[in-house]
Scaffold this motif. Structure first.
Motif, short mmCIF file in Angstrom:
data_model
loop_
_atom_site.label_atom_id
_atom_site.label_comp_id
_atom_site.label_asym_id
_atom_site.label_seq_id
_atom_site.Cartn_x
_atom_site.Cartn_y
_atom_site.Cartn_z
N GLU A 385 0.75 -1.38 0.78
CA GLU A 385 0.13 0.32 0.15
C GLU A 385 0.66 1.13 -0.25
O GLU A 385 0.65 2.53 -0.86
N GLN A 386 1.51 1.27 0.57
CA GLN A 386 2.70 2.72 0.66
C GLN A 386 3.24 3.42 -0.80
O GLN A 386 3.29 4.04 -0.62
N VAL A 388 2.41 2.51 -3.45
CA VAL A 388 1.60 2.65 -4.44
C VAL A 388 1.31 3.57 -3.48
O VAL A 388 0.84 4.11 -4.69
N ARG A 389 0.42 4.06 -2.68
CA ARG A 389 0.31 5.49 -2.39
C ARG A 389 0.94 6.65 -2.91
O ARG A 389 0.57 7.52 -3.26
N LEU A 392 0.44 7.99 -6.45
CA LEU A 392 -0.88 8.67 -6.53
C LEU A 392 -0.79 10.56 -7.42
O LEU A 392 -2.25 10.21 -8.30
N ASP A 393 0.38 10.53 -7.13
CA ASP A 393 0.02 11.79 -7.98
C ASP A 393 0.58 12.00 -9.66
O ASP A 393 0.96 12.89 -10.24
N ALA A 401 -2.92 3.28 -9.81
CA ALA A 401 -3.03 3.16 -8.18
C ALA A 401 -4.29 3.67 -7.54
O ALA A 401 -4.47 2.54 -7.33
N ARG A 402 -4.96 4.36 -7.75
CA ARG A 402 -6.42 4.68 -6.76
C ARG A 402 -7.14 3.63 -7.68
O ARG A 402 -7.65 3.37 -6.60
N LEU A 405 -6.13 0.69 -5.29
CA LEU A 405 -5.59 0.99 -3.60
C LEU A 405 -8.05 0.94 -3.15
O LEU A 405 -8.47 0.01 -2.30
N VAL A 410 -9.40 0.16 0.17
CA VAL A 410 -8.78 1.60 1.24
C VAL A 410 -9.23 2.53 1.11
O VAL A 410 -9.66 3.16 0.44
N ASP A 412 -9.83 6.72 2.29
CA ASP A 412 -8.99 7.80 2.05
C ASP A 412 -8.07 8.08 0.89
O ASP A 412 -7.28 8.95 0.57
N VAL A 413 -8.65 7.17 -0.33
CA VAL A 413 -8.37 7.11 -2.08
C VAL A 413 -8.59 8.78 -2.13
O VAL A 413 -9.98 8.81 -2.53
#
Length: 513
Positions: A385-386, A388-389, A392-393, A401-402, A405, A410, A412-413
């Motif tokens: 997860e970390q 992949v997060r 996100l940008d 990534a979205r 997740l 998950v 707070d995506v």
């Protein structure tokens, strides 16, 4: 290896070397060669060619447990001895030629050479699996050379009055015969490794023979071509009988009762037309398949000849950039097998970070790399997860990534903006178009029939959920935008939407996208 440089053949799934070595040692002909090598000693006599003298053959036959009453037993023992000599399992010292020796003396009365176990015999029990396989490959070379030689009856028929072979009458060219057999085995290999291939099932001998004789662009084969197929089939029947004892193939010979010419032509014509003959009829015309050891052996010969013949697992030590480039040109199942071996033993966070970095790129191979990256990330859990997060940008990886997740629930995506949604849509369709050419080992830039059979529903679904889709899509800053819109214009089931897609593609081309 770049995305534009990919193997011509699909990857083969091989057994571990230890299992292959056990199969090699169990192959009847190789096992006989080992037994004769252990038997060789001071009392073993050989002639000027290194062959066992005739007087030694009954002892060799008995040692091998062959039936002395069978007229073929001496030939089997001679072949096993030849394999032992050619592989280095036996060392022979040939007799010196003595010009004064009487020509009337029997073979056993003349001076004979000696034989003893070779240094390589120790490798059979004390070497590595790779050593055993090298010995087996040397044995295979001997057997293949023998299989390319005409049958004894043909040689006898070609003898002239002086006892010399008339090669013109025999119509035998050693190089041509060897190339023919290599081509047959290459076709058998390709049939086995292709997606949905025959690795777990046999190939009818007429089909294999036809693959060597019938031109690809021929419709109904002519009588002359069918006759060539029949001749090739009988040739292969003899050759595969010789290749089975070394463990290269599993073979069911042709039922000689079915060799009437009319029956041959009827069956071969049916096989060429795509008709499905009765299963029993097929088996009676001969069935053959490469064994796992045979797959290993033919691949080894291809590699030696300079042919790129990949094997699943050989990318395990490479970087993620090489992995994604190469598996982009594999079928989905072959890519999955390769990815699983690459991931095995790697810490998940580091592996995911490396995969995501390798998935970036605006080159033509980028969409497929990202598709295979998604495939590689699919089994990953919370450990990923970390990593992949962290993307996100990223303009190219944020959508991927979205999706990953969200599929795992998950929290707070952040929701993607419209630009990212459209970019991800174009990227996804570009990858799906490319996978149409990936089955069988290569990804074509123009897609393929497999992709085009499934894409219309995907395209229709995407456009149905986005009002004014094409008005937005042509503005997407993706290198494949125009290409994807042109494909949507071909594939969209709704004529009006298809026309809109073509107009959008023209706009994208006009602005250089």
């Amino acid at each position: 290896m770049s995305a534009d440089s990919h193997p011509a053949l699909p990857p083969v799934r091989l057994l571990p070397d230890a299992e292959l070595a056990r199969e090699a040692l169990a192959a009847p002909l190789f096992a006989r060669a080992v037994r004769l090598a252990r038997w060789a000693g001071p009392d073993t006599r050989v002639d000027t060619g290194g062959e066992l003298v005739a007087g030694q053959l009954p002892e060799a036959v008995a040692l091998l447990g062959l039936d002395p009453a069978d007229e073929d037993s001496a030939a089997y023992a001679s072949q096993a001895w030849r394999v032992a000599v050619d592989t280095g399992l036996v060392d022979v010292t040939e007799p010196e030629e003595d010009g004064s020796a009487s020509g009337e003396a029997s073979e056993d009365d003349r001076e004979s050479g000696t034989a003893e176990p070779g240094e390589d015999l120790a490798l059979v029990t004390g070497g590595t699996p790779g050593d055993v396989l090298d010995l087996w490959l040397a044995a295979l070379d001997t057997v293949l050379a023998d299989a390319a030689v005409p049958a004894l009856d043909d040689l006898v028929d070609a003898l002239d009055a002086g006892g010399e072979i008339d090669f013109d009458q025999l119509d035998w060219n050693p190089r041509r015969e060897a190339d023919f057999l290599d081509g047959v085995l290459a076709n058998l290999y390709l049939l086995a490794v292709a997606e949905g291939g025959t690795a777990d099932g046999p190939v009818p001998l007429p089909v294999l023979a036809a693959s060597m004789v019938v031109p690809d662009d021929m419709g109904d084969p002519t009588d002359a071509v069918l006759e060539q197929v029949s001749d090739a089939m009988m040739r292969l029947d003899d050759q595969f009988r010789q290749l089975e004892p070394i463990g290269l193939v599993e073979f069911r010979p042709v039922d000689e009762a079915l060799m009437a010419e009319a029956e041959d032509e009827e069956f071969l014509a049916a096989a060429e037309s795509g008709a499905a003959p009765d299963e029993e009829d097929v088996s009676r015309y001969g069935l053959v398949r490469l064994t796992p050891l045979g797959l290993y052996g033919i691949r080894a010969r291809m590699l030696e000849a300079g042919v790129e013949a990949p094997a699943v697992g050989e990318l395990a030590g490479k970087g993620a950039d090489v992995l994604l480039d190469v598996v982009s040109h594999y079928s989905e199942s072959a890519a999955q097998a390769e990815i699983e071996q690459w991931l095995a033993g790697r810490p998940v966070p580091e592996a995911v970070t490396e995969l995501l970095a390798a998935a970036r790129g605006a080159d033509p191979g980028g969409p497929l790399r990202r598709l295979r990256c998604q495939q590689a990330l699919a089994p990953a859990g919370a450990e990923a997860e970390q990593a992949v997060r962290a993307v996100l940008d990223d303009a190219e990886l944020g959508g991927l990534a979205r999706v990953w997740l969200a599929e795992r629930g998950v929290a707070d995506v952040p929701a993607p903006d419209e630009e990212m949604v459209f970019w991800l849509t174009v990227d996804t369709i570009a990858a799906q178009l490319a996978t149409g050419g990936a089955s069988g080992g290569g990804a074509g830039a123009d897609g393929g029939e497999g992709a085009e059979a499934e894409l219309p529903l995907l395209i229709e679904s995407l456009t149905a959920h986005h009002a004014g889709f094409f008005e937005q899509a042509w503005r997407v800053e993706h290198p494949a935008t125009a290409y994807v819109l042109e494909a949507m214009g071909r594939l969209h089931p709704d004529k009006k939407a298809a026309k809109e897609a073509r107009k959008a593609a023209f706009k994208a081309r006009s602005r250089g996208v």
